[in-house]
Design a protein around this motif. Sequence first.
Motif, PDB file in Angstrom:
ATOM      1  N   ALA A 175      38.393  32.802  26.984  1.00 26.22           N
ATOM      2  CA  ALA A 175      39.846  32.647  27.119  1.00 26.22           C
ATOM      3  C   ALA A 175      40.186  31.440  27.987  1.00 26.22           C
ATOM      4  O   ALA A 175      39.537  31.171  28.995  1.00 26.22           O
ATOM      5  CB  ALA A 175      40.445  33.915  27.720  1.00 26.22           C
ATOM      6  N   ASP A 176      41.225  30.714  27.580  1.00 35.35           N
ATOM      7  CA  ASP A 176      41.769  29.654  28.437  1.00 35.35           C
ATOM      8  C   ASP A 176      43.296  29.690  28.473  1.00 35.35           C
ATOM      9  O   ASP A 176      43.938  28.819  29.039  1.00 35.35           O
ATOM     10  CB  ASP A 176      41.266  28.275  28.004  1.00 35.35           C
ATOM     11  CG  ASP A 176      41.732  27.883  26.597  1.00 35.35           C
ATOM     12  OD1 ASP A 176      42.418  28.690  25.957  1.00 35.35           O
ATOM     13  OD2 ASP A 176      41.395  26.767  26.158  1.00 35.35           O
ATOM     14  N   THR A 215      36.578  18.319  28.678  1.00 39.09           N
ATOM     15  CA  THR A 215      36.237  17.557  27.476  1.00 39.09           C
ATOM     16  C   THR A 215      36.967  18.088  26.247  1.00 39.09           C
ATOM     17  O   THR A 215      37.338  17.339  25.352  1.00 39.09           O
ATOM     18  CB  THR A 215      34.720  17.598  27.231  1.00 39.09           C
ATOM     19  OG1 THR A 215      34.061  17.083  28.381  1.00 39.09           O
ATOM     20  CG2 THR A 215      34.334  16.784  26.020  1.00 39.09           C
ATOM     21  N   GLY A 216      37.172  19.389  26.188  1.00 41.54           N
ATOM     22  CA  GLY A 216      37.838  19.985  25.030  1.00 41.54           C
ATOM     23  C   GLY A 216      38.230  21.413  25.312  1.00 41.54           C
ATOM     24  O   GLY A 216      38.029  21.926  26.418  1.00 41.54           O
ATOM     25  N   ARG A 217      38.774  22.062  24.306  1.00 44.35           N
ATOM     26  CA  ARG A 217      39.195  23.448  24.428  1.00 44.35           C
ATOM     27  C   ARG A 217      38.011  24.373  24.194  1.00 44.35           C
ATOM     28  O   ARG A 217      37.042  24.043  23.502  1.00 44.35           O
ATOM     29  CB  ARG A 217      40.306  23.770  23.427  1.00 44.35           C
ATOM     30  CG  ARG A 217      41.589  22.998  23.651  1.00 44.35           C
ATOM     31  CD  ARG A 217      42.277  23.375  24.949  1.00 44.35           C
ATOM     32  NE  ARG A 217      42.714  24.751  24.952  1.00 44.35           N
ATOM     33  CZ  ARG A 217      43.898  25.157  24.512  1.00 44.35           C
ATOM     34  NH1 ARG A 217      44.747  24.300  23.995  1.00 44.35           N
ATOM     35  NH2 ARG A 217      44.242  26.436  24.581  1.00 44.35           N
ATOM     36  N   SER A 218      38.129  25.551  24.750  1.00 44.39           N
ATOM     37  CA  SER A 218      37.108  26.571  24.554  1.00 44.39           C
ATOM     38  C   SER A 218      37.093  27.003  23.092  1.00 44.39           C
ATOM     39  O   SER A 218      38.129  27.089  22.443  1.00 44.39           O
ATOM     40  CB  SER A 218      37.410  27.775  25.446  1.00 44.39           C
ATOM     41  OG  SER A 218      36.518  28.831  25.198  1.00 44.39           O
ATOM     42  N   ILE A 262      40.277  34.004  36.493  1.00 45.41           N
ATOM     43  CA  ILE A 262      40.505  35.443  36.360  1.00 45.41           C
ATOM     44  C   ILE A 262      39.424  36.079  35.488  1.00 45.41           C
ATOM     45  O   ILE A 262      38.903  37.157  35.801  1.00 45.41           O
ATOM     46  CB  ILE A 262      41.902  35.718  35.764  1.00 45.41           C
ATOM     47  CG1 ILE A 262      42.996  35.314  36.755  1.00 45.41           C
ATOM     48  CG2 ILE A 262      42.053  37.188  35.373  1.00 45.41           C
ATOM     49  CD1 ILE A 262      43.018  36.126  38.026  1.00 45.41           C
ATOM     50  N   THR A 263      39.064  35.426  34.388  1.00 44.81           N
ATOM     51  CA  THR A 263      38.049  36.001  33.501  1.00 44.81           C
ATOM     52  C   THR A 263      36.664  35.976  34.137  1.00 44.81           C
ATOM     53  O   THR A 263      35.840  36.855  33.868  1.00 44.81           O
ATOM     54  CB  THR A 263      38.025  35.266  32.153  1.00 44.81           C
ATOM     55  OG1 THR A 263      37.793  33.869  32.357  1.00 44.81           O
ATOM     56  CG2 THR A 263      39.337  35.467  31.408  1.00 44.81           C
ATOM     57  N   THR A 264      36.395  34.975  34.964  1.00 44.92           N
ATOM     58  CA  THR A 264      35.108  34.925  35.665  1.00 44.92           C
ATOM     59  C   THR A 264      34.998  36.086  36.644  1.00 44.92           C
ATOM     60  O   THR A 264      33.984  36.809  36.670  1.00 44.92           O
ATOM     61  CB  THR A 264      34.946  33.588  36.408  1.00 44.92           C
ATOM     62  OG1 THR A 264      35.018  32.504  35.474  1.00 44.92           O
ATOM     63  CG2 THR A 264      33.614  33.526  37.130  1.00 44.92           C
ATOM     64  N   ASP A 287      34.317  22.588  29.081  1.00 51.88           N
ATOM     65  CA  ASP A 287      35.493  22.883  28.264  1.00 51.88           C
ATOM     66  C   ASP A 287      36.553  23.573  29.112  1.00 51.88           C
ATOM     67  O   ASP A 287      36.397  23.711  30.332  1.00 51.88           O
ATOM     68  CB  ASP A 287      35.109  23.704  27.023  1.00 51.88           C
ATOM     69  CG  ASP A 287      34.545  25.076  27.374  1.00 51.88           C
ATOM     70  OD1 ASP A 287      34.806  25.577  28.495  1.00 51.88           O
ATOM     71  OD2 ASP A 287      33.836  25.656  26.522  1.00 51.88           O
ATOM     72  N   SER A 288      37.611  24.028  28.472  1.00 56.67           N
ATOM     73  CA  SER A 288      38.750  24.587  29.208  1.00 56.67           C
ATOM     74  C   SER A 288      38.500  25.986  29.760  1.00 56.67           C
ATOM     75  O   SER A 288      39.335  26.520  30.493  1.00 56.67           O
ATOM     76  CB  SER A 288      40.000  24.619  28.315  1.00 56.67           C
ATOM     77  OG  SER A 288      39.720  25.284  27.088  1.00 56.67           O
ATOM     78  N   SER A 289      37.347  26.598  29.427  1.00 58.77           N
ATOM     79  CA  SER A 289      36.975  27.868  30.057  1.00 58.77           C
ATOM     80  C   SER A 289      35.970  27.649  31.178  1.00 58.77           C
ATOM     81  O   SER A 289      35.441  28.598  31.740  1.00 58.77           O
ATOM     82  CB  SER A 289      36.383  28.829  29.016  1.00 58.77           C
ATOM     83  OG  SER A 289      35.116  28.372  28.570  1.00 58.77           O
TER      84      SER A 289
END
Length: 277
Positions: free
Chosen positions: A246-247, A43-46, A67-69, A186-188
């Motif tokens: 982060a994305d 839907t959108g950026r983080s 990777i962050t997860t 979102d992107s994250s």
Amino acid sequence: MTLSSRNTVFKIGIVFSLAILVFLLIASYTALPFYPELLRTATGRSSGFLAAANIRFLAPVPLVPYITTIGAVFYSLITMVFIFYYFEKTQSPEILFVAFFALSFSFEAARIMPPLRIALELPGVSLSLAQRFLLFGRYFGIFSIFTASVCAAGLELQSQRSAILIITLSALVIAVGIPVDGFSWDSSFSMISGYGTMFALVEAVLTLITAISFVVSAQTRSSREYLFIGGGTFIALLGRGLFLRADTWLTPFPGLVCLVLGTLFICGKLRQVYLWL
């Protein structure tokens, strides 16, 4: 809470983090191929620190949320083991809540649910439940580190169990009460939740108060170590925001460095304070 009971809590936390990490690694084989497709439908950026720079100059990368997860859960496990090893025989009221802060990163595993739902054809309600699981972990973590600073500042807690109950219920009320859009992310790969701006402001205010409370402790307890703990807390919380939201490749590494260094400052200086008591 006795030293033995607290150490039992640490052990339970280690087992919980390990179980989540194993689940995440197993689920990765199924979920990872769907990350690029689902990122295109985000839907959108983080949101978060440096988000404007990310949105303007860099496109989101599917591998970064994965990777962050994984990194968040791995950080949780390693930090819990580290705390148990270095504080097994050292009494410190604050370290229990610092451990809860570290444990809260295991809840980031919920961000694998959007691709996992597509891969396994799970019902849509699974996304809503996953986001509430994620929200609980994030607010449980920020409330825990805030409580650690309150302990350090000299506020006497009648019972650590009561404090844990209050933290848990507060995070649960927020996680259950916030409206969640179970079909948007979102992107994250965090699902879209209501009142985002308001809670971001609350989190920022709690971060500042937490760091300031540790600095105040340096005066009330005549111990300069708490100055470093306050600085470490601010750095760790800054790194937390950079890393978890982060994305792109711009923020994960500096975020992780800040998070780890801040945690080492907190734990190292707390151990110096209580080592000879």
